[in-house]
Every structure is written in C-alpha cells, then in structure tokens.
Design a protein around this motif. Structure first.
Motif, PDB file in Angstrom:
ATOM      1  N   VAL A   7       0.867  -1.185   0.000  1.00 10.93           N
ATOM      2  CA  VAL A   7       0.000   0.000   0.000  1.00 10.93           C
ATOM      3  C   VAL A   7       0.903   1.234   0.000  1.00 10.93           C
ATOM      4  CG1 VAL A   7      -1.866   1.210   1.181  1.00 10.93           C
ATOM      5  CG2 VAL A   7      -1.688  -1.282   1.397  1.00 10.93           C
ATOM      6  N   ARG A   8       0.651   2.163  -0.916  1.00 13.40           N
ATOM      7  CA  ARG A   8       1.442   3.396  -1.018  1.00 13.40           C
ATOM      8  C   ARG A   8       0.608   4.596  -0.568  1.00 13.40           C
ATOM      9  NH1 ARG A   8       4.469  -0.119  -1.293  1.00 13.40           N
ATOM     10  NH2 ARG A   8       5.921  -0.685  -2.973  1.00 13.40           N
ATOM     11  N   ARG A   9       1.327   5.713  -0.205  1.00 15.67           N
ATOM     12  CA  ARG A   9       0.640   6.950   0.170  1.00 15.67           C
ATOM     13  C   ARG A   9       1.417   8.113  -0.472  1.00 15.67           C
ATOM     14  NH1 ARG A   9      -2.105  11.370   0.999  1.00 15.67           N
ATOM     15  NH2 ARG A   9      -2.722  11.875   3.128  1.00 15.67           N
ATOM     16  N   PRO A  10       1.226   8.292  -1.800  1.00 16.58           N
ATOM     17  CA  PRO A  10       1.995   9.352  -2.476  1.00 16.58           C
ATOM     18  C   PRO A  10       1.593  10.764  -2.059  1.00 16.58           C
ATOM     19  CG  PRO A  10       1.187   7.704  -4.040  1.00 16.58           C
ATOM     20  CD  PRO A  10       0.473   7.465  -2.740  1.00 16.58           C
ATOM     21  N   GLY A  11       0.345  10.987  -1.595  1.00 20.39           N
ATOM     22  CA  GLY A  11      -0.022  12.299  -1.063  1.00 20.39           C
ATOM     23  C   GLY A  11      -0.785  13.202  -2.008  1.00 20.39           C
ATOM     24  N   VAL A  12      -1.287  12.648  -3.116  1.00 17.50           N
ATOM     25  CA  VAL A  12      -2.018  13.473  -4.094  1.00 17.50           C
ATOM     26  C   VAL A  12      -3.170  12.632  -4.654  1.00 17.50           C
ATOM     27  CG1 VAL A  12      -1.824  14.902  -6.164  1.00 17.50           C
ATOM     28  CG2 VAL A  12       0.172  14.566  -4.694  1.00 17.50           C
ATOM     29  N   ALA A  13      -4.385  12.903  -4.185  1.00 20.18           N
ATOM     30  CA  ALA A  13      -5.520  12.050  -4.556  1.00 20.18           C
ATOM     31  C   ALA A  13      -5.742  12.017  -6.068  1.00 20.18           C
ATOM     32  CB  ALA A  13      -6.775  12.541  -3.841  1.00 20.18           C
ATOM     33  N   SER A  14      -5.603  13.172  -6.726  1.00 21.91           N
ATOM     34  CA  SER A  14      -5.867  13.198  -8.180  1.00 21.91           C
ATOM     35  C   SER A  14      -4.862  12.323  -8.935  1.00 21.91           C
ATOM     36  CB  SER A  14      -5.833  14.638  -8.703  1.00 21.91           C
ATOM     37  OG  SER A  14      -4.572  15.228  -8.459  1.00 21.91           O
ATOM     38  N   VAL A  15      -3.627  12.296  -8.456  1.00 20.09           N
ATOM     39  CA  VAL A  15      -2.605  11.457  -9.114  1.00 20.09           C
ATOM     40  C   VAL A  15      -2.817   9.982  -8.740  1.00 20.09           C
ATOM     41  CG1 VAL A  15      -0.113  11.016  -9.332  1.00 20.09           C
ATOM     42  CG2 VAL A  15      -0.974  13.375  -9.314  1.00 20.09           C
ATOM     43  N   ASP A  16      -3.240   9.720  -7.508  1.00 16.19           N
ATOM     44  CA  ASP A  16      -3.592   8.334  -7.140  1.00 16.19           C
ATOM     45  C   ASP A  16      -4.624   7.799  -8.137  1.00 16.19           C
ATOM     46  OD1 ASP A  16      -2.067   8.069  -4.742  1.00 16.19           O
ATOM     47  OD2 ASP A  16      -3.582   9.149  -3.616  1.00 16.19           O
ATOM     48  N   LEU A  17      -5.644   8.616  -8.410  1.00 18.52           N
ATOM     49  CA  LEU A  17      -6.698   8.186  -9.338  1.00 18.52           C
ATOM     50  C   LEU A  17      -6.146   8.028 -10.753  1.00 18.52           C
ATOM     51  CD1 LEU A  17      -9.506  10.404  -7.822  1.00 18.52           C
ATOM     52  CD2 LEU A  17      -9.627   7.906  -8.055  1.00 18.52           C
ATOM     53  N   ALA A  18      -5.309   8.976 -11.177  1.00 20.16           N
ATOM     54  CA  ALA A  18      -4.726   8.887 -12.520  1.00 20.16           C
ATOM     55  C   ALA A  18      -3.912   7.600 -12.660  1.00 20.16           C
ATOM     56  CB  ALA A  18      -3.853  10.107 -12.788  1.00 20.16           C
ATOM     57  N   TYR A  19      -3.219   7.210 -11.594  1.00 15.65           N
ATOM     58  CA  TYR A  19      -2.389   5.992 -11.658  1.00 15.65           C
ATOM     59  C   TYR A  19      -3.235   4.717 -11.630  1.00 15.65           C
ATOM     60  CZ  TYR A  19       2.296   8.025 -11.621  1.00 15.65           C
ATOM     61  OH  TYR A  19       3.463   8.657 -11.973  1.00 15.65           O
ATOM     62  N   VAL A  20      -4.438   4.778 -11.058  1.00 23.22           N
ATOM     63  CA  VAL A  20      -5.351   3.625 -11.193  1.00 23.22           C
ATOM     64  C   VAL A  20      -5.799   3.537 -12.653  1.00 23.22           C
ATOM     65  CG1 VAL A  20      -7.595   2.644 -10.524  1.00 23.22           C
ATOM     66  CG2 VAL A  20      -6.109   3.681  -8.784  1.00 23.22           C
ATOM     67  N   ALA A  21      -6.151   4.704 -13.227  1.00 24.70           N
ATOM     68  CA  ALA A  21      -6.569   4.719 -14.639  1.00 24.70           C
ATOM     69  C   ALA A  21      -5.444   4.200 -15.541  1.00 24.70           C
ATOM     70  CB  ALA A  21      -6.944   6.150 -15.046  1.00 24.70           C
ATOM     71  N   TRP A  22      -4.209   4.493 -15.186  1.00 25.25           N
ATOM     72  CA  TRP A  22      -3.028   4.159 -15.982  1.00 25.25           C
ATOM     73  C   TRP A  22      -2.598   2.694 -15.793  1.00 25.25           C
ATOM     74  CZ3 TRP A  22       1.946   7.711 -15.519  1.00 25.25           C
ATOM     75  CH2 TRP A  22       2.544   7.853 -16.776  1.00 25.25           C
ATOM     76  N   GLY A  23      -3.267   1.988 -14.875  1.00 21.30           N
ATOM     77  CA  GLY A  23      -2.929   0.583 -14.639  1.00 21.30           C
ATOM     78  C   GLY A  23      -1.700   0.395 -13.770  1.00 21.30           C
ATOM     79  N   ARG A  24      -1.195   1.463 -13.166  1.00 20.27           N
ATOM     80  CA  ARG A  24      -0.036   1.349 -12.253  1.00 20.27           C
ATOM     81  C   ARG A  24      -0.506   0.805 -10.910  1.00 20.27           C
ATOM     82  NH1 ARG A  24       1.705   2.912 -17.209  1.00 20.27           N
ATOM     83  NH2 ARG A  24       3.688   4.031 -17.123  1.00 20.27           N
ATOM     84  N   PHE A  25      -1.408   1.535 -10.270  1.00 22.49           N
ATOM     85  CA  PHE A  25      -2.062   1.033  -9.065  1.00 22.49           C
ATOM     86  C   PHE A  25      -3.333   0.294  -9.481  1.00 22.49           C
ATOM     87  CE2 PHE A  25      -0.115   4.922  -6.929  1.00 22.49           C
ATOM     88  CZ  PHE A  25       0.865   4.205  -6.274  1.00 22.49           C
TER      89      PHE A  25
END
Ligand code: IPD
Ligand code: CA
Ligand code: CA
Length: 276
Positions: free
Chosen positions: A193-211
């Motif tokens: 589990v990661r906590r990068p600190g930026v909700a919009s980027v967390d979501l972008a990385y789910v869309a990108w297939g990273r998370f």
C-alpha cells in the motif's frame, strides 16, 4: 464557446482546461523547492495552504473564465475570484495544487486538477502532475489519456498481485482504529500500500494501470472530480464504500480496476459509515 455536452464543446472545454493546467504547472514549478515557510498557513489542523496555491488558483480561474465565461467555478481556496454565474448547467471544479503538503516540503508529486461538471455529471477531467510533467485527460465517452496515449486499468484480479494506494487520515482521528484495521488487512492481502499524497494522481495511476485500486475517506469534490472520470474512462470502477456510484460529494471513494472491486468493498466494510 456555448457550453453544452456536444462533443466539439467538450473538446474545446478539455483543451481550455489543459492550457490552464499547463500554465498553472509552470507557475507551480517556478516556486517548487523555494516555498518560504512563512508563506505556509494552516487552514485547519495539518491542512496547509501557501501563497502559491492562491496565485495559481487566481490564474486558473481567469483562464477558465476566459474560455467559458458563463460557467460557475467551485475551487478549493474560496470563490472570491469566480464571477457571478448565471449558468446552472456547467461548473468547473478546481484544485489549484493537489498535494500542497508535498509541495511545501519539496516532495513530488503535486498536481493541478480541473473537472467540468455538466448537468451534475463530470464530463471533462484534466490532471496535470506538474512535478513529473505528466498530463492526464478524459472526456466522458471518449476514453482517458496519459500524455496523449490511451490508458486502461490493470487486469490483475487477485488482491495478492495488487498494489494499492490510499490517503492516510491527517486532520480527523476519530475513526483511526477502523482505518488501521482496514490497512492491516490490506498489508496482509496485497503486494503493498502506497501513500503518495495526491488524490488526483492516485486516481490517474489507477486509470493508468499502475495502481490497482485507491481508497480514501474525507476527500472534497476538487480532489476527486477529474480523477474519477479518468478511472471510469479507462475501464475502471468508482464508488463509495457502499458501492453507490458517482461519489464526487460522498467523502468516501473507492476506485479500482473493477475486477477487485467486490473484495475491496468487503475489506472496507468497517469504514462504511465513516466520512471524515
Ligand atoms: C490533499 C491531497 C492528499 C489527500 C488529502 C487532500 P490538498 O489535497 O489530495 O493526497 O490525502 O486528503 O486534501 O489539500 O493538498 O489539495
Ligand atoms: Ca486536494
Ligand atoms: Ca489543494
């Protein structure tokens, strides 16, 4: 430009949001690593705002007003710069710097998040990771893109193979034990589990297939509006912890590749009533 949901108007709105986000990103980068601690204020406990957030918001609001003068604007740092709106159908939802704590400490990422809501539905989403110069865009029904390349959520379907991202509680601690129980279960069931600190980027990385999935409690519409559309348009799923869709105002969000959504919901059950 007359705001409507037609494809050419949405393309024009997306382009205006991209221009505003990139221009904001340049301003943010000019100040990166040089934020004077005296210019950092606490709006609430641990809830930071810098003079840069305010300057960036003012610039974005001017840019969006120029592109779509009738639309309303909901922006994080107050609405003193938005004009009186007569348009009840169209509203920009803006976070000038998502990840202010990262920004104030000189730690990437930090991002600009701009969404357009039309008739209560998010129709355009733009997230610009200013620290890494990554641009994420989506128009409803037309897919989601990272730096111009179409995105798709991951295909991992076993939690054991998945990497999750979340936001830790930092302002309100009444439900911290329920949160830590959920986190403990995910530590045991996933790759991490990661906590990068930026909700919009967390979501972008789910869309990108990273998370493979993201969950957080207590977020505001400007944190999630643009990123949610990215995930949906990349083939993922976004709900609250009770599986209700479109949680822009719900203060609970679970975004995933869809395949692990039921298992994530099950694990989040102890948090179902928590919105702080
Ligand atoms: C914050 C970030 C962070 C999340 C917080 C948000 P801000 O936004 O998105 O990842 O955990 O809850 O408030 O305050 O830096 O715009
Ligand atoms: Ca934010
Ligand atoms: Ca912010």
């Amino acid at each position: 430009m007359t705001p409507s949901a037609s494809s050419s108007h949405l393309t024009a709105a997306r382009d205006a949001a991209v221009d505003a986000a990139r221009r904001a990103g340049r301003l943010i980068r000019q100040h990166a690593g040089t934020v004077n601690q005296a210019s950092v204020r606490e709006k609430g406990i641990h809830d930071l705002v810098t003079v840069v957030d305010e300057q960036v918001q003012q610039q974005i609001v001017e840019d969006l007003n120029a592109a779509l003068p009738e639309a309303a604007i909901l922006a994080e740092e107050g609405d003193e710069h938005s004009q009186e709106s007569t348009d009840t159908a169209n509203r920009w939802i803006v976070d000038p710097i998502d990840g202010t704590t990262n920004f104030a400490h000189g730690v990437p990422p930090y991002a600009v998040s701009i969404a357009l809501e039309h008739d209560a539905q998010i129709v355009v989403g733009v997230v610009y990771d200013a620290a890494r110069d990554d641009l994420f865009t989506a128009i409803r029904g037309e897919g989601a893109y990272a730096n111009g390349v179409r995105m798709a959520v991951s295909r991992r379907n076993a939690l054991n193979d998945c990497l999750l991202t979340t936001g830790f509680p930092y302002r309100s601690f009444g439900h911290i034990d329920a949160y830590l129980d959920v986190l403990k279960a995910f530590f045991q069931k996933t790759r991490g589990v990661r906590r990068p600190g930026v909700a919009s980027v967390d979501l972008a990385y789910v869309a990108w297939g990273r998370f493979d999935a993201f969950f957080e409690t207590g977020l505001s519409p400007w944190d999630v509006a643009a990123g949610m559309l990215l995930v949906e348009e990349a083939g993922g799923m976004v709900t609250d912890y009770r599986n209700d869709p479109s949680p822009v105002f719900a203060r609970q969000i679970l975004a995933s590749n869809g395949l692990i959504h039921p298992e994530m919901l099950e694990a989040l059950r102890p948090m179902q009533d928590v919105t702080l």
